[in-house]
Design an enzyme around this catalytic site. Structure first.
Site, PDB file in Angstrom:
ATOM      1  N   ARG A  80     -35.830  16.971  -2.867  1.00 45.49           N
ATOM      2  CA  ARG A  80     -35.063  18.095  -2.330  1.00 45.49           C
ATOM      3  C   ARG A  80     -33.585  17.905  -2.550  1.00 45.49           C
ATOM      4  NH1 ARG A  80     -36.376  19.157   3.664  1.00 45.49           N
ATOM      5  NH2 ARG A  80     -38.353  18.069   3.818  1.00 45.49           N
ATOM      6  N   GLU A 134     -41.438   7.941   1.379  1.00 48.58           N
ATOM      7  CA  GLU A 134     -41.606   9.136   0.546  1.00 48.58           C
ATOM      8  C   GLU A 134     -40.240   9.782   0.364  1.00 48.58           C
ATOM      9  OE1 GLU A 134     -44.401  12.020   2.149  1.00 48.58           O
ATOM     10  OE2 GLU A 134     -43.273  13.663   1.206  1.00 48.58           O
ATOM     11  N   LYS A 155     -52.481  15.526   2.744  1.00 49.14           N
ATOM     12  CA  LYS A 155     -51.401  15.716   3.713  1.00 49.14           C
ATOM     13  C   LYS A 155     -51.739  16.979   4.511  1.00 49.14           C
ATOM     14  CE  LYS A 155     -46.533  17.105   3.673  1.00 49.14           C
ATOM     15  NZ  LYS A 155     -45.229  16.861   3.029  1.00 49.14           N
TER      16      LYS A 155
END
Ligand code: ELE
Length: 211
Positions: free
Chosen positions: A47, A43, A131
């Protein structure tokens, strides 16, 4: 509104490595090092400026690695991630706008949840894989264990504060498919190109949950 969520992301590996790519040239070697240790999923968090190019390169050069985009907080980011070639999507939380955008892609997605009501809202939409974030801060494995009785249909990828030491506690729960974590890609190892270290961490992670 009800949506059908493509599932299966939780069953690729006991651990989804969550990575921040600062230097795009590290993306493919990092994903390759993880795969060498048996972890064929990654993943890439949105960012960093390099994230989308990193996803694109991994998707193109390592087709056997399932590359996803994380830290998705807006529909525009969802669109960008799909354009880069992300094969699954992860968000830290869940809003109706973001959920619609992720569902509309047709890709598997893991919306972030941290309360019983949020889990119920996902189940009402037909979303069963989520999640659990931020896992340790939101109550850890005792919290998830407590949800198992009333909400057995939800399946989780706990992420946030997971380590090789506490991961087995989560993986032992019937509602946990895998955990997510950044520990497989230490910043030092990535910046110095210590791919042996990453492969060793991935090998250890790939055996978590096996008894
Ligand atoms: O950016 C996101 O959407 C996230 O998923 C945040 C994650 O929780 C961390 O990137 C991984 O958490 P740690 O393993 O505790 O470092």
């Amino acid at each position: 509104m009800t949506s059908t969520q493509p599932t299966g992301v939780l069953d690729v590996s006991p651990v989804i490595p969550v990575v921040v790519i600062e230097d795009v040239d590290t993306a493919v070697p990092l994903a390759r090092a993880l795969a060498s240790g048996g972890v064929r999923i990654v993943e890439v968090t949105l960012r960093s400026d390099a994230a989308l190019t990193a996803i694109e390169r991994i998707a193109t050069e390592l087709p056997d690695v399932l590359v996803g985009a994380g830290t998705l907080t807006t529909p525009a980011q969802v669109k960008d991630a799909v354009g880069a070639g992300a094969r699954f999507l992860v968000s830290p939380g869940s809003t109706p706008t973001l959920l619609d955008a992720m569902a509309d892609t047709g890709l598997p997605y893991l919306p972030g949840v941290s309360t019983a009501s949020e889990v119920l809202a996902m189940l009402e939409r037909g979303v069963t894989e989520m999640k659990f974030f931020p896992a340790e801060a939101a109550g850890g494995h005792p919290f998830l264990k407590a949800l198992t009785g009333p909400l057995p249909r939800a399946r989780f990828c706990p992420t946030g504060g997971i380590t090789p030491l506490n991961a087995p506690n989560y993986l032992a729960l019937p509602t946990v498919g895998c955990v997510g974590g950044s520990w497989l890609s230490p910043a030092d190892a990535v910046s110095t190109g210590d791919w042996t270290c990453v492969t060793q961490l991935a090998t250890q992670a790939a055996s978590l949950g096996l008894t």
